[in-house]
Each structure stands twice: as structure tokens, then as C-alpha cells.
Design an enzyme around this catalytic site. Structure first.
Site: not given
Length: 332
Positions: A11, A134, A185, A238, A248, A273, A275
Site C-alpha cells: 500500500w 494496492a 472489515k 471496503d 485480499s 501481514v 491485518e
């Protein structure tokens, strides 16, 4: 205008590319010193395969690189964002605008990312968030995001800095709702991946996303957010993009867990990562603190941290006591 992007993940890299294309003098800070030669010489970053780094984009491992910048974009992952913010704080110019683009909630404090950045830097922080892979932003795929801040002028400054023919930015005064939508989300997307891994269909995912959005809004309202924010880009927008796309990481990790992989195996196989894993623990702590009922978030926490099986979690969610869809149905 000189701009710093603090973080060289996918990102941060995509936003640095966007800012270069907008004509700014951009420097990107990275923790991964070993990747600098490849980024500088080959103009490639393994964190964002397929994207070419502009020749004018400079790379630095030094926190002091933010000095002299009129805008500092903090794009570090959620777990080191406090230490990174503390590191750059002494070097940020007095008149610089600080932007947080990280999605998450800090475990232990349950603080939103912009709150962590603000606490460490002593600044009012603008939130930039929305449905934005991204990989697509770097390739100029049309995308919409939200610049949210209590200070309208600051929100509009960030809007103007990022706006382009393919990157449309809206403003909002609701940083609380925008950030909670962005963080929560990821938890719902991980759960959506689990339903895919279990072999369930579109009906299941639609139910999960809709009821997940209800939980997100319920928590947000309890913390002072506007319900309308959750119907916008930072909420349902989102949620849609993260629950339905193989870009994702959260969904991909969920698929692996649904297929029977352990949480550790899934995280390792995704290779970046996730999240939603961290957000699940922080969101669970937050809903306990706020006294807000969030059964999907609770189920995610139990699966990720307490060893509950995905099938058992689904069974328990479906077996909850019957209720009306609206909390205040309006029947006499």
C-alpha cells in the site's frame, strides 16, 4: 511539494507511485534495508509485484528522511506503527500534514491507527482509507477513497494531493467511522474467506457481509461515529472489495483456515501481514469494553485465538436465538 511515505509495503508503495505521478518529490522510508538495492537499481519492490517504481522515487532507511516534507504519509503495518511514528516524530516539520493510511486497531489500547500516530507525533492526523487494492491503484485502475479529518482544510489538502484521473478522493469529518470501517472489515473478510474454504456459497457470504456491516456500524455508533459512514466507501465499499477479491490477504488466509490449515500455517502461506488477524483480537477487546454485541467478531476471535473450529463457529452463529433484522423494527 516534497512528500514522504513511511512504509514500503504494497500500500505504501502504491501510494508513493501515485504521488510521483501527481508530480511530487517523493521519498519512501523502508525498514527492509536489504530490498533497497533492488528498488533503486531494478525499480522493483517484491512487496508489490508487477509495479514499476518511478525513476524519481527515492528510497531511504533513515527516519530523518521525512524532514522538509510538507506531507508525511504513515503506511507502516499496524503492529509496528507506534514505534515507527515515534521514530519519525522528531523530524516532522512543524507545518507538515500527517496522514495515516494503515488499517487496524492497536491491541491493548484499542486505539485507532490515527490515534496512535497522533499520540506519538503530537499532530492532528488525516485518515485516508477506502476500497483500494494496492495492486490496482499502482496500475491506475479507477479507485475511490475517503480523506477523513475533523479539520476540513486538512482533509481537503490530502484530497488535492492524491486526486487524479483514476484516484478519486472524497472528504469526510468522520475519522472514527472511516477507521473503524477500515479495520473491522478485515475481520469480516477473513471470516468470508473461511466460508469459502468450508465450501459454502454466495448466500452464506452475503449473509456474513450484511450482518458483519451491522456489527461494524453498531460499534462505530457507540464510539461516536456516523451511521452514514458505514454505508459509504470506508464501510460497505471496503467490505465488498475485501470480502470478494483474491487480492485480499485476509480472505486468502480465511480460505486456508476453512480448508483445515492452522492459523499459523495460513499466515505463513499468505506470506504477508494479515491485518484481520490482529484486528480480530483488538476488535474483540473493543466490543467488550463498549458493551456492544458483535457475534461474528467474537466467533472470529474464538477461532483465531482460542482454537474453536470454523464449523463449530458457523453452527453456533446460525443457532443463536431468533430476532428481528432491525434493532428497532418499529412495530407497535
Amino acid at each position: 511539494m516534497k512528500v514522504a511515505v513511511v512504509g514500503s509495503g504494497a500500500w505504501g508503495t502504491a501510494l508513493a507511485i501515485r504521488l510521483c505521478k501527481n508530480g511530487y518529490d517523493v521519498i519512501m522510508w523502508t525498514f527492509e534495508k536489504e530490498l533497497i538495492p533492488q528498488m533503486e537499481n531494478e525499480r522493483l519492490n517484491i512487496r508489490l509485484p508487477g509495479a514499476v517504481l518511478p525513476e524519481g522515487l527515492k528510497i531511504s532507511p533513515d527516519y530523518a528522511c521525512v524532514s522538509g516534507c510538507k506531507m508525511v504519509v504513515v503506511a507502516a503495518p499496524s503492529f509496528p506503527i507506534r514505534s515507527v511514528s515515534r521514530g519519525i516524530a522528531p523530524y516532522i516539520d512543524e507545518d507538515a500534514v500527517v496522514v495515516s493510511v494503515t488499517k487496524g486497531i492497536e491491541q491493548g489500547t484499542q486505539m485507532r491507527m490515527s490515534e496512535v500516530v497522533a499520540q506519538e507525533t503530537g499532530r492532528t492526523v488525516v485518515v485516508l482509507t477506502g476500497p483500494s487494492h494496492a495492486e490496482e491503484v499502482a496500475l491506475d485502475v479507477p479507485t475511490g477513497c475517503v480523506s477523513a479529518c475533523v479539520d476540513k482544510a486538512m482533509a481537503e489538502f490530502v484530497q488535492d494531493a492524491f486526486m487524479s484521473e483514476t484516484f478519486r478522493i472524497y472528504t469526510s469529518p468522520d475519522a472514527i467511522g472511516a477507521e473503524l470501517g477500515a479495520a473491522l472489515k478485515n475481520v469480516i473478510a477473513l471470516c468470508a474467506g473461511v466460508t469459502d474454504g468450508l465450501g459454502y456459497g454466495d448466500n452464506t457470504k452475503a449473509m456474513l457481509m450484511t450482518r458483519g456491516l451491522t456489527e461494524m456500524a453498531r460499534l462505530g455508533i457507540s464510539m461516536g461515529a456516523s451511521k452514514d459512514t458505514f454505508a459509504g466507501l470506508a464501510g460497505v465499499g471496503d467490505l465488498i472489495v475485501t470480502c470478494t477479491s483474491m487480492h485480499s490477504r485476509n480472505r486468502r488466509a480465511g480460505i486456508l483456515i476453512g480448508q483445515g490449515k492452522s492459523v499459523d500455517e495460513a499466515m505463513k502461506e499468505v506470506g504477508a501481514v494479515v491485518e484481520g488477524y490482529y484486528a480480530a483480537a483488538a476488535a474483540y477487546e473493543l466490543c467488550q469494553r463498549q458493551g456492544v454485541d458483535m457475534p461474528i467478531v467474537t466467533a472470529a476471535y474464538q477461532c483465531l485465538y482460542e482454537g474453536k473450529s470454523a464449523k463449530e463457529a458457523v453452527r453456533d452463529l446460525l443457532g443463536r436465538q431468533k430476532r428481528s433484522e432491525q434493532e428497532d423494527a418499529g412495530w407497535l
